[in-house]
Design a protein around this motif. Sequence first.
Motif, short mmCIF file in Angstrom:
data_model
loop_
_atom_site.label_atom_id
_atom_site.label_comp_id
_atom_site.label_asym_id
_atom_site.label_seq_id
_atom_site.Cartn_x
_atom_site.Cartn_y
_atom_site.Cartn_z
N VAL A 113 -4.31 -3.25 -8.01
CA VAL A 113 -5.69 -3.50 -7.60
C VAL A 113 -6.23 -2.25 -6.95
O VAL A 113 -5.63 -1.73 -6.00
CB VAL A 113 -5.77 -4.69 -6.61
N VAL A 114 -7.35 -1.75 -7.49
CA VAL A 114 -7.97 -0.56 -6.90
C VAL A 114 -8.54 -0.94 -5.54
O VAL A 114 -9.28 -1.92 -5.42
CB VAL A 114 -9.07 0.00 -7.82
N ALA A 115 -8.18 -0.18 -4.52
CA ALA A 115 -8.59 -0.49 -3.16
C ALA A 115 -9.19 0.74 -2.48
O ALA A 115 -8.51 1.74 -2.30
CB ALA A 115 -7.40 -0.99 -2.35
N ASP A 116 -10.46 0.63 -2.15
CA ASP A 116 -11.11 1.61 -1.29
C ASP A 116 -11.19 0.94 0.07
O ASP A 116 -12.05 0.09 0.30
CB ASP A 116 -12.50 1.96 -1.82
N SER A 142 0.87 -1.17 0.00
CA SER A 142 0.00 0.00 0.00
C SER A 142 0.91 1.22 0.00
O SER A 142 1.94 1.22 0.67
CB SER A 142 -0.88 -0.02 1.25
N GLY A 143 0.55 2.24 -0.75
CA GLY A 143 1.41 3.41 -0.85
C GLY A 143 2.55 3.22 -1.84
O GLY A 143 3.60 3.86 -1.75
N ALA A 144 2.34 2.33 -2.80
CA ALA A 144 3.40 1.93 -3.72
C ALA A 144 3.87 3.04 -4.66
O ALA A 144 4.98 2.96 -5.18
CB ALA A 144 2.95 0.73 -4.54
N THR A 145 3.06 4.04 -4.90
CA THR A 145 3.48 5.11 -5.82
C THR A 145 4.10 6.29 -5.09
O THR A 145 4.44 7.29 -5.71
CB THR A 145 2.30 5.60 -6.68
N GLY A 146 4.28 6.16 -3.80
CA GLY A 146 4.85 7.24 -3.00
C GLY A 146 6.37 7.22 -2.98
O GLY A 146 7.03 6.39 -3.62
N CYS A 193 -4.10 0.53 -4.84
CA CYS A 193 -3.99 1.90 -5.35
C CYS A 193 -5.38 2.49 -5.58
O CYS A 193 -6.38 1.79 -5.51
CB CYS A 193 -3.19 1.91 -6.64
N ARG A 194 -5.40 3.78 -5.88
CA ARG A 194 -6.65 4.46 -6.22
C ARG A 194 -6.90 4.45 -7.72
O ARG A 194 -8.04 4.51 -8.17
CB ARG A 194 -6.63 5.90 -5.71
N ASP A 195 -5.83 4.39 -8.51
CA ASP A 195 -5.94 4.43 -9.97
C ASP A 195 -4.97 3.40 -10.55
O ASP A 195 -3.75 3.62 -10.55
CB ASP A 195 -5.60 5.85 -10.46
N ALA A 196 -5.51 2.28 -11.03
CA ALA A 196 -4.67 1.17 -11.48
C ALA A 196 -3.81 1.55 -12.68
O ALA A 196 -2.63 1.18 -12.73
CB ALA A 196 -5.54 -0.04 -11.82
#
Length: 67
Positions: free
Chosen positions: A49-52, A7-11, A32-35
């Motif tokens: 995987v989009v995760a809310d 989680s937070g992989a694009t940070g 992520c919010r945007d795959a």
Amino acid sequence: MKRVIVSGATGLLGKPLVAALVARGDEVTVWCRDAARARAALGAGVTAVVADLETAGPWLDAAAGGD
């Protein structure tokens, strides 16, 4: 090889972590919010995987069987 979920992989810390895991040969799934944006930022070898996290959904299935 391990199955790893990030989680937070694009940070700031997530990108180099994901790169190191992929280079090591791990099977990496990122929440992520945007795959499409996550795949573009992280490259091949990553399942996005989009995760809310406030709502149950397919992202829970992605967590099953992680190491």
